[in-house]
Design an enzyme around this catalytic site. Structure first.
Site, PDB file in Angstrom:
ATOM      1  N   HIS A   1      13.929  19.745  -8.894  1.00 19.97           N
ATOM      2  CA  HIS A   1      14.239  21.032  -8.856  1.00 19.97           C
ATOM      3  C   HIS A   1      15.772  21.278  -8.731  1.00 19.97           C
ATOM      4  CE1 HIS A   1      10.245  22.249  -8.298  1.00 19.97           C
ATOM      5  NE2 HIS A   1      10.134  21.058  -7.603  1.00 19.97           N
TER       6      HIS A   1
ATOM      7  N   ASN B   1       0.883  -1.191   0.048  1.00 17.34           N
ATOM      8  CA  ASN B   1       0.113  -0.080   0.062  1.00 17.34           C
ATOM      9  C   ASN B   1       0.854   1.304  -0.096  1.00 17.34           C
ATOM     10  OD1 ASN B   1      -2.022  -1.814   0.194  1.00 17.34           O
ATOM     11  ND2 ASN B   1      -2.283  -1.726   2.325  1.00 17.34           N
TER      12      ASN B   1
ATOM     13  N   ALA C   1      13.861  -1.446   6.009  1.00 17.26           N
ATOM     14  CA  ALA C   1      13.180  -0.440   6.239  1.00 17.26           C
ATOM     15  C   ALA C   1      13.700   1.153   6.488  1.00 17.26           C
ATOM     16  CB  ALA C   1      11.905  -0.722   7.313  1.00 17.26           C
TER      17      ALA C   1
ATOM     18  N   ARG D   1      25.466  -5.865   4.673  1.00 14.01           N
ATOM     19  CA  ARG D   1      26.203  -7.405   4.778  1.00 14.01           C
ATOM     20  C   ARG D   1      25.881  -7.897   3.370  1.00 14.01           C
ATOM     21  NH1 ARG D   1      22.917 -11.837   6.019  1.00 14.01           N
ATOM     22  NH2 ARG D   1      20.969 -11.244   6.623  1.00 14.01           N
TER      23      ARG D   1
END
Length: 200
Positions: A119, A88, A164, A187
């Protein structure tokens, strides 16, 4: 969960998916599953491989977000391979050299991919300048964790994993774990076995 609730959830999900498909200005090519709504915008090309899917109903943000694919210019492209699972609140924006995702790639929630800076850094040229651009490439069997941002010019080799929360920029080899801000190789992955081909 009783039958009435299941029916309501299915009706809401189907209506939401069809609504976003109807208001999209870009029409993706290919056969794929929209479990979550997918909004496709822009003048470029979007190609999604067979067996790929967008969204996961039993995860965060399912009812409050949508997947966003934006090919801003006529030469922009987003190409997603076969049998990918994209969770999601996914965002992919191409206005430069394109975004290419290989086969069997897993992408967690709230992941963003961009092939442009959009930009310039120089404040006098921040509007209307020439931002830096670079192709984004994720090889086969890559796994991207939740809340990862992948910047222009990034290349990730096959079988690698991105932890994450990482912010990823640059070239990374196959068979490694990547993490951090900015991301670096943490690793190597010791044992790598390619997934069996379906029907092959």
């Amino acid at each position: 969960m009783n039958l009435f609730v299941r029916i309501i959830r299915k009706l809401l999900r189907t209506s939401w998916v069809l609504f976003f498909r109807s208001i999209s200005t870009a029409k993706p090519e290919g056969e794929f599953r929209s479990i979550a709504p997918v909004l496709c915008e822009g003048k470029g090309r979007i190609v999604v491989g067979e067996g790929s899917s967008f969204g996961f109903i039993e995860d965060a943000d399912y009812w409050t977000s949508y997947e966003f694919l934006n090919v801003r210019n006529k030469d922009s492209k987003i190409v997603i391979g076969r049998n990918c699972q994209i969770c999601n609140h996914f965002t992919a924006v191409s206005e430069g050299e394109g975004i290419e995702i290989g086969d069997n790639v897993l992408i967690g929630s709230s992941v963003t991919l961009m092939d442009s800076d959009f930009h310039e850094i120089d404040p006098s040229r921040r509007i209307g300048g020439n931002p830096k651009m670079g192709k984004v490439s994720l090889a086969d069997n890559v796994w991207i964790g939740d809340r990862v941002t992948i910047l222009k010019g990034t290349s990730i080799g096959e079988n690698s994993v991105v932890a994450a929360g990482a912010v990823v920029s640059g070239e990374f080899p196959a068979n490694v774990v990547i993490g951090g801000v900015p991301a670096r190789v943490i690793r190597e992955i010791d044992s790598v076995q390619s997934p069996k081909k379906v029907g092959g």
